[in-house]
Design an enzyme around this catalytic site. Sequence first.
Site, mmCIF file in Angstrom:
data_model
loop_
_atom_site.group_PDB
_atom_site.id
_atom_site.type_symbol
_atom_site.label_atom_id
_atom_site.label_comp_id
_atom_site.label_asym_id
_atom_site.label_seq_id
_atom_site.Cartn_x
_atom_site.Cartn_y
_atom_site.Cartn_z
ATOM 1 C CB SER C 45 -2.335 -48.433 -0.940
ATOM 2 O OG SER C 45 -3.696 -48.476 -1.287
ATOM 3 C CE LYS C 164 -4.882 -41.828 1.509
ATOM 4 N NZ LYS C 164 -3.976 -42.974 1.777
ATOM 5 C CB SER C 166 -5.333 -41.326 -2.975
ATOM 6 O OG SER C 166 -5.187 -41.407 -1.591
ATOM 7 N N GLY C 189 -4.665 -37.731 -0.303
ATOM 8 C CA GLY C 189 -3.632 -38.743 -0.219
ATOM 9 C C GLY C 189 -2.366 -38.366 -0.974
#
Lengths: 298, 298, 298, 298
Positions: C45, C164, C166, C189
């Site tokens: 991202s 991951k 986030s 994250g």
Amino acid sequence: MDFSGIYPALTTPFAHDGSVSLTDLKHNIHKYNGTDLAGYVVNGSTGESILLSREEADGILATVKEAAAKEKKLIAGCGVEGTAETIARTKRAAELGYHAALVKNPYYYKPLYKPHALIAHYRAVADASPIPVLLYSVPVFTGLPLEASEVIALSEHPNIIGIKDSSGDVRRAAEIIAGTPASFQVFLGAATNIYPCLSMGIRGGILALASALPEKCTAVVQLYRAGQQEKARELHNILVGCSKLIVSETGIPGVKYVMDQRGYRGGLPRLPIQPLHEEQKKRLTALLGRLEPAAVRA
Amino acid sequence: MDFSGIYPALTTPFAHDGSVSLTDLKHNIHKYNGTDLAGYVVNGSTGESILLSREEADGILATVKEAAAKEKKLIAGCGVEGTAETIARTKRAAELGYHAALVKNPYYYKPLYKPHALIAHYRAVADASPIPVLLYSVPVFTGLPLEASEVIALSEHPNIIGIKDSSGDVRRAAEIIAGTPASFQVFLGAATNIYPCLSMGIRGGILALASALPEKCTAVVQLYRAGQQEKARELHNILVGCSKLIVSETGIPGVKYVMDQRGYRGGLPRLPIQPLHEEQKKRLTALLGRLEPAAVRA
Amino acid sequence: MDFSGIYPALTTPFAHDGSVSLTDLKHNIHKYNGTDLAGYVVNGSTGESILLSREEADGILATVKEAAAKEKKLIAGCGVEGTAETIARTKRAAELGYHAALVKNPYYYKPLYKPHALIAHYRAVADASPIPVLLYSVPVFTGLPLEASEVIALSEHPNIIGIKDSSGDVRRAAEIIAGTPASFQVFLGAATNIYPCLSMGIRGGILALASALPEKCTAVVQLYRAGQQEKARELHNILVGCSKLIVSETGIPGVKYVMDQRGYRGGLPRLPIQPLHEEQKKRLTALLGRLEPAAVRA
Amino acid sequence: MDFSGIYPALTTPFAHDGSVSLTDLKHNIHKYNGTDLAGYVVNGSTGESILLSREEADGILATVKEAAAKEKKLIAGCGVEGTAETIARTKRAAELGYHAALVKNPYYYKPLYKPHALIAHYRAVADASPIPVLLYSVPVFTGLPLEASEVIALSEHPNIIGIKDSSGDVRRAAEIIAGTPASFQVFLGAATNIYPCLSMGIRGGILALASALPEKCTAVVQLYRAGQQEKARELHNILVGCSKLIVSETGIPGVKYVMDQRGYRGGLPRLPIQPLHEEQKKRLTALLGRLEPAAVRA
């Protein structure tokens, strides 16, 4: 006054006729007195306080005060929507000998409660309260969290000594800790977050789960402080599953059901909170059986 | 009983010492009696009912009953979190001569209020209430809307006659109307949605805006029913701007401020609701000036 | 393969004409090679990957592979909305020598992505991917978090080696850790949550902040592992403020601006992401000045 | 150019090998040509456009242009995250003879898309687009609605001629209508809201439901305009149930399934969108049976 430690968010036992059972409450406090709980939090969300009349709430405060062992710290839930009524409740708690007032933020008129309104409310309460104020943010119920910037601003008031943050948002707790003086006491309301956040400097927790499983909740802190990280983490992982089933999924009736299984007096919730389904009871019993086989057998 | 029409969600006037001013309330009712409002909704969200004691709420009910013109329909806000206390309030409203009870859904323990819990609550209330029950969903404050499927299930109860849906979600209102009998009376709580939804078959509105601008709120319905669509739409577009500024942006203090400008007794809100900033007052005054130049001049 | 450690979510530098600058990217990687970062996460991202064409994304993958020091682990962002295209991207990443594929969950058609759809998607990707798959949940952008129960179900797939997360929700991370095998690798994250969650057993972090302040992000883990809790907590508190300003408030343009100040090539974001205001730049410069006075001076 | 009327948000048919079936698409357009639909909206959310390559999207645009009857207005979905790529797509649509570009707001980097960023994006697109731009807000998928104030600001741009607002929020639509010139064309994306909002002055709808049930969607508008309010309302109530099951609950695969039952070529969705369960198919078939017994029999 340092409030460090684990507190149960006490449940309110009801008699068969639906009235508050102060007898059952006393029984519970006497049993809790034998644990390592740091004290008691009375008339919080877990205590169904929003379903109690003012008279019932006062009776509960008086009973817990009387039954509590001397060394236990006493914190009274005093936050209602109105500023004046919140102040009145802090005064009553002070008269009854409580050490601190836990003050939930007002939340009904959400669009009107801009930061300056919340800050003005808390300043007025803290100015008038004869006992120290702990802020209380519980967005799962209120829909309106206290933001870190608001808490940091309020931490400057000499009579606001800390917060119970039940948002479950560790980022917010980290920002609060980083932005307030070391004397500002941060407690969490989610059992799952206690163990990791000890390293950040939280003082402890005020937990529904500690009403049902007080020994396990206090043990995780003791293991951490004793440097036994491996064992602490193992116990933490067990508490994660307990918190999920007992608090997140079955809620107050679940906490009360586990209490009933463990020698406390939980009982039924007050309507409109519904009693548990049989399937929920079975899952809770199975969890307890895995947790402490002997206890369930006894 | 057909409750069709526009109702103000009445405000509660406070005296300088912070107590409820029943005198000012009577003044307002007498003035409203001269309008085309269908009746009065007492002790709703706009009435700051959550900041009132039970005694204050009862005093307000009695005063409005006494002051209201005979033809006005009277609806009492009775919904509090507990089932038993809600029932008690419907009984009190009935004793005082109210025609219906407006019952907000319980919302604090959101994760516990699964559909079956909400339905059980409303059935218990409707079984016990001596007067007909209007459901009330206001998620901007409660965070917990009544879903169309729940409303449709409840519409089968003979003592549940309709709903005030303040969710602002027209899709939900459409589903409710399509799924309930024609006798089920649907009212909306958002002024902006009244005009378009008349074509779907709503009965009217219960509006904070109707406390401030009753004539304009009733006129849009009258124009629609008289087939004057062009004029209705024009007035609707004006009310959209009024609702945005007076209700969405400035809220209860904004409604009260406009009332003060128009010969009603609005006054200040109760804390923790903050009074308006000067800049907000200026914007409201400017809006009124555009709306009814003469009235403001006078 | 154990991926433990701190990874930067790499930014993508753009030239003045708006094209991707592979030269600037190489410069950054060479400089990062000298740090203790465990490896690189490409096309995530923070890399504005959603604003890149497939060709640009491939060029970036190849460049980072070429420029990275041998010991650095390489993780390629491969998750797009379609299952087939996601698989194609994992194959391309494998061809280019990447060690793992980071696969964000699809999210556009939210109401259709029930748990079984998300699980089927990930199983299809993991079955076909030549390299191990890391799940990736980033609800701040997608609006659709992976739930603990979904992650636990997916952890049984031999080619899904971790996540991951986030979401910033430590409760969810705790449930994932408690419910998956010890071999399942959990990365966070949110820089703010790294330090507390090390005690729970997370493997590390994949952080936008590590693109801007790599040494500080790796140091907090090193201090923790060396048993220097006091210093670790102090540094953590500093990172909380950095993360708030650089990541939460100014975002990608803020990360890039700090990179520019510290000898990396950050540059401007791609439209529709707007460049920083002057006031934001001033706040970032002031933060850096407090953080490392010498570095800013130099 | 006045775009008034009902448009289907076209679905994209896929062949057995998963590729786009332009043959099936042509079949559908030819069949739609015989209805009162005002035109076609191509490559929108219902078209699974986010799962298509740029080449596939272009092929679809060309095919619909070729197959459409001359009087049908053609609107091309052109909005992707990047400003430059969005502009490129409006140019391609113009080359292919489309009358307007439907431009969804960017949404991935939500925290960065403050009002000024969204407004700058749309102004850049509208400045560069050879054809008029319709704004497109679809928060059920994007999580980021266009607010009324942003739409009102953008309505001043000469090349921005209207909006498709799929937020379902009638209050917002009312504010947009009240705040923009009469020439600004407002379309809704929720079938349920078309009928009530006609009285407010909307121009029509762009509806997934119109791909499955075009005649019913156009008939409700025709009845309204012919002054047959009773029949319009009756049909509206039927469409409420259809929209709930076909669009809200079963979504794209549901729309396609109904198309298959009615002589169109719906087919399967592209993964990760899952095909319907048997139980969902049964409910859809039952609905159709109640709706048009003869059609299903045939």
